[in-house]
Scaffold this motif. Structure first.
Motif, short mmCIF file in Angstrom:
data_model
loop_
_atom_site.label_atom_id
_atom_site.label_comp_id
_atom_site.label_asym_id
_atom_site.label_seq_id
_atom_site.Cartn_x
_atom_site.Cartn_y
_atom_site.Cartn_z
N VAL A 1 8.12 11.28 4.54
CA VAL A 1 7.80 9.96 3.68
C VAL A 1 8.57 8.93 4.44
O VAL A 1 9.49 8.87 4.76
CB VAL A 1 8.88 10.42 2.42
CG1 VAL A 1 8.79 9.07 1.40
CG2 VAL A 1 8.17 11.71 1.64
N TRP A 36 1.95 5.02 12.11
CA TRP A 36 1.88 4.40 10.69
C TRP A 36 2.52 4.73 9.67
O TRP A 36 2.83 5.85 9.28
CB TRP A 36 0.21 4.33 10.55
CG TRP A 36 0.01 3.34 9.31
CD1 TRP A 36 -0.74 2.30 9.65
CD2 TRP A 36 -0.08 3.80 7.74
NE1 TRP A 36 -0.80 1.59 8.26
CE2 TRP A 36 -0.59 2.71 7.35
CE3 TRP A 36 0.28 4.83 7.22
CZ2 TRP A 36 -0.66 2.44 6.03
CZ3 TRP A 36 0.22 4.66 5.48
CH2 TRP A 36 -0.54 3.46 5.24
N GLY A 77 6.62 -2.65 4.26
CA GLY A 77 6.33 -2.78 2.93
C GLY A 77 5.20 -1.77 2.68
O GLY A 77 4.79 -1.81 1.42
N LYS A 78 5.04 -0.90 3.36
CA LYS A 78 3.86 0.20 2.86
C LYS A 78 4.69 1.36 2.81
O LYS A 78 5.74 1.61 3.45
CB LYS A 78 2.76 0.29 3.93
CG LYS A 78 1.94 -0.92 4.02
CD LYS A 78 0.87 -0.92 4.98
CE LYS A 78 -0.16 -1.99 4.88
NZ LYS A 78 0.36 -3.06 5.63
N VAL A 79 4.06 2.71 2.28
CA VAL A 79 4.36 3.86 2.22
C VAL A 79 3.54 4.96 2.54
O VAL A 79 2.21 4.67 2.28
CB VAL A 79 4.84 4.36 0.53
CG1 VAL A 79 5.34 5.65 0.52
CG2 VAL A 79 5.79 3.23 0.31
N LEU A 80 3.88 5.87 3.25
CA LEU A 80 3.06 7.00 3.54
C LEU A 80 3.95 8.45 3.05
O LEU A 80 5.15 8.48 3.28
CB LEU A 80 3.02 7.39 5.26
CG LEU A 80 2.52 8.40 5.92
CD1 LEU A 80 1.29 8.73 5.49
CD2 LEU A 80 3.11 8.74 7.16
N VAL A 81 2.99 9.25 2.39
CA VAL A 81 3.53 10.59 2.22
C VAL A 81 2.52 11.51 2.68
O VAL A 81 1.31 11.27 2.43
CB VAL A 81 3.78 10.76 0.65
CG1 VAL A 81 4.06 12.16 0.34
CG2 VAL A 81 4.64 9.65 0.15
N CYS A 82 2.92 12.41 3.53
CA CYS A 82 1.95 13.53 3.96
C CYS A 82 2.74 14.81 4.36
O CYS A 82 4.15 14.46 4.91
CB CYS A 82 1.21 13.05 5.24
SG CYS A 82 1.83 12.92 6.72
N ALA A 115 13.49 -0.43 4.78
CA ALA A 115 14.09 -1.22 3.69
C ALA A 115 15.02 -0.49 2.70
O ALA A 115 15.69 0.18 2.92
CB ALA A 115 12.50 -1.81 3.11
N GLY A 116 14.27 -0.38 1.31
CA GLY A 116 15.00 0.32 0.19
C GLY A 116 15.17 1.51 0.28
O GLY A 116 14.38 2.22 1.11
N LEU A 117 15.72 2.11 -0.72
CA LEU A 117 16.07 3.54 -0.70
C LEU A 117 14.70 4.27 -0.94
O LEU A 117 13.91 3.97 -1.77
CB LEU A 117 16.69 3.77 -2.24
CG LEU A 117 17.41 5.36 -2.50
CD1 LEU A 117 18.44 5.76 -1.48
CD2 LEU A 117 17.87 5.33 -4.13
N VAL A 118 14.74 5.53 -0.21
CA VAL A 118 13.56 6.34 -0.50
C VAL A 118 14.06 7.72 -0.90
O VAL A 118 15.07 8.26 -0.25
CB VAL A 118 12.86 6.80 0.68
CG1 VAL A 118 11.75 7.77 0.74
CG2 VAL A 118 12.29 5.33 1.38
N ALA A 140 0.07 5.31 0.57
CA ALA A 140 -1.13 6.06 1.15
C ALA A 140 -0.51 7.54 0.95
O ALA A 140 0.51 7.94 1.57
CB ALA A 140 -1.35 5.83 2.67
N LEU A 173 0.65 -1.09 -0.07
CA LEU A 173 0.07 -0.06 -0.11
C LEU A 173 0.92 1.26 0.09
O LEU A 173 1.76 1.57 0.90
CB LEU A 173 -0.83 -0.07 1.44
CG LEU A 173 -1.99 1.12 1.47
CD1 LEU A 173 -3.14 0.99 0.50
CD2 LEU A 173 -2.31 1.25 2.82
N PHE A 215 -1.65 11.28 1.86
CA PHE A 215 -2.63 12.11 2.93
C PHE A 215 -2.16 13.53 2.91
O PHE A 215 -1.19 14.09 3.43
CB PHE A 215 -2.24 11.37 4.19
CG PHE A 215 -3.08 12.08 5.63
CD1 PHE A 215 -4.36 12.09 5.26
CD2 PHE A 215 -2.44 12.40 6.62
CE1 PHE A 215 -4.97 12.79 6.80
CE2 PHE A 215 -2.94 13.12 7.87
CZ PHE A 215 -4.65 13.29 7.61
N VAL A 256 11.62 3.94 -3.20
CA VAL A 256 10.20 4.94 -3.31
C VAL A 256 10.93 6.10 -3.68
O VAL A 256 11.97 6.78 -3.48
CB VAL A 256 10.01 5.16 -1.79
CG1 VAL A 256 9.03 6.24 -1.79
CG2 VAL A 256 9.27 3.98 -1.27
N GLY A 267 11.10 -2.22 -4.62
CA GLY A 267 11.58 -1.92 -3.15
C GLY A 267 12.17 -0.48 -2.91
O GLY A 267 12.58 -0.41 -1.79
N GLN A 317 8.60 4.50 4.31
CA GLN A 317 8.61 3.14 3.80
C GLN A 317 8.80 2.39 4.95
O GLN A 317 10.05 2.39 5.55
CB GLN A 317 9.65 2.97 2.56
CG GLN A 317 9.37 1.52 2.25
CD GLN A 317 10.54 1.19 0.85
OE1 GLN A 317 11.52 1.74 1.20
NE2 GLN A 317 10.23 0.75 -0.10
#
Lengths: 345, 345
Positions: B313, B10, B318-323, B300-303, A304, A302, A306, A320, A318, B315
């Motif tokens: 931002v 989260w 396994g999930k990603v958040l951007v706000c 985990a991997g590169l952001v 997200a 996922l 926001f 971002v 893997g 990661q």
């Protein structure tokens, strides 16, 4: 044609996994979609895949229903004129009277049926021309594309005689072109009698033609890879547009009936995929709360967004990426920076 | 104390993996860091871990050097007064004359040595008080914290007599508090003689005290889980601040000599971790090109952030958040939305 580099869609695409091979617009890769949408007009045993050595294995794996002999392996990248000349040699071997339809493998086409209808109209109108080009009616004053000027024919089913090819114009010129109604975007999709194409090389790119003639007998023999490499790598690095299309005359243009985009950056997904009610574009597992104008791509878990606006957010391989939509076309700048040693905590 | 929920961080933290158990500020989790920084002041065999049933396995796995009997399993969450009353019972069993130092397991402390020095000063000053609170000198007019007013003592090595506890003030009040020089942030770190704490329950929370007395004999017996659950779950759900500290008097305050933050949201990482020259905060593999004021976390991997400002931002798992940073404190809103069924393409 499935050449090109991989930096515009980092981290999904890389130089190892270039744009044609990524599932950018759906579950299938762009090259798979390209082959699919040619069916049933061009049966798979007549689809040749022009591919660089580095991507041969990938192409074969992604296109298992294309006959193994239909992969034309370019020994080294030398732009589209060398690529298409090499294809013309291979096609000649199969049938010297064939026609060659050149299709980039990394574009978006909105309506496959209209696409095939447009191509079929091109094939019908090919006799009596030096080749057919497919033109896209411009939707915006795009300064990143080449344009083709053509003359509207009296007979609406006929091809438009091409007046000239114009490379990337400035915004003012581009706006004039749209108004005129006689300019089209150059889709990069071309059609020739194979013999005519080789003749055009002879007339307008004599040095390249000479190399092609030297290559011709080698294609039928074994263990000629080294020789082929040596000759091919000496071919001038120039596009077919510059090398032939802008010099020769006698081309006809068929206006495309389909929605088209070259999908040149992450931001271009907004022109190829449907948006939600807040103008967000999604591909893969996503959530958007209080977000608008975002482009979200995930090949894994996922993603997200926001409270954000006009961002590109990608989770792929893997990694971002987060950048504003209006910086997506500068992605090379980031990829170049990543090639330098990185600090990692 | 390692209670609490998981939504503020989260997708790194969740209700299964709450904030104390995530490696938010470095390679070790907040609870591991909390135990580490108490060494050597509070030897590990004297560290008790107060933990909800749901997180027991996680806590034991993350703290393998804490003796197995030192885990106090709360049958159900009933806020800090029930939690600390239950801890007091367990401590009493070990040594009725012990002192209880209550430490939240999910805070940032900048200087562990100064932290232990401050705690030691609290222990020195405990006799003659009803308990010691540790106050943080306010750095900004924070409206999200509780404040403690105290009176500066003549003897600079003595505790400051506490005047009153104040719950989250408005911005104007908070600014006045800072100016006054007599208000501190309530760190949630408390110190009592265990006997005194139980007596404070008796005086100010008689119903809770009654429940604690009913629980006391059950702790020594086997197969009493169901009974403990029944009694514990009937305890009033209220914080120790409201239940006892704001009502009772006789507390002393020790001003903290260390940098502290409760790290209440992703944006708070900016107060706990060092920034790069563009005011970006990084934890994990990252790249920032033409980015400023961003907070980037990766497990985990590169952001990569490119051309962005003031974004969070993440990661994780396994999930990603951007706000945007200024929306990080509203993250509950997103998490609530995610609990509803999601459209996934």
């Amino acid at each position: 044609m499935a050449g090109g580099r991989g930096e515009r869609f980092w981290p999904l695409s890389t130089d190892q996994l270039t744009k044609p091979f990524v599932p950018l617009l759906g579950p299938r890769s762009l090259i798979q979609e390209t082959v699919d949408r040619l069916q049933p007009l061009i049966p798979k045993d007549r689809v040749l895949i022009s591919i660089g050595k580095a991507h041969e294995a990938l192409a074969r794996a992604q296109l298992p229903t294309i006959p193994p002999d239909n992969f034309i392996i370019e020994p080294i990248g030398r732009d589209t004129s060398a690529c298409l000349g090499f294809c013309a040699l291979h096609l000649e071997k199969r049938n010297p009277d064939s026609i060659l339809l050149a299709v980039p493998a990394d574009h978006f086409v909105g309506d496959p049926e209209a696409y095939r209808r447009t191509l079929a109209r091109g094939i019908e109108n090919l006799p009596g021309t030096n080749g057919i080009v497919f033109g896209i009616t411009p939707e915006r004053p795009e300064t990143g594309y080449g344009y083709i000027q053509a003359k509207k024919p009296a007979d609406s089913s006929a091809a438009w005689p091409v007046t000239r090819f114009v490379e990337k114009p400035d915004a003012v010129k581009a706006a004039e072109y749209i108004k005129s109604g006689t300019y089209f975007w150059n889709s990069g999709i071309f059609l020739w009698h194979n013999k005519v194409l080789l003749e055009l090389f002879h007339m307008h790119m004599p040095q390249t033609h000479q190399r092609l003639c030297a290559l011709r007998p080698l294609l039928a023999k074994r263990d000629t890879d080294a020789q082929i490499f040596e000759i091919f790598s000496s071919i001038e690095r120039i596009s077919i547009d510059f090398g032939i299309m802008e010099k020769a005359g006698g081309f006809g243009l068929i206006p495309a009936e389909f929605h088209w985009d070259d999908v040149g950056s992450w931001a271009a997904l907004a022109r190829a995929l449907p948006a939600d009610e807040n103008n967000n574009i999604f591909q893969g597992s996503h959530a958007a709360v209080d977000a608008n104008g975002c482009i979200v791509y995930s090949d894994a878990g996922l993603v997200a967004v926001f409270g954000t606006s006009d961002l590109v957010v990608v989770q792929a391989k893997g990694k971002v990426l987060v950048c504003p939509k209006d910086r997506a076309s500068d992605l090379k700048q980031l990829v170049r920076a990543l090639e330098r040693p990185l600090e990692t905590k």
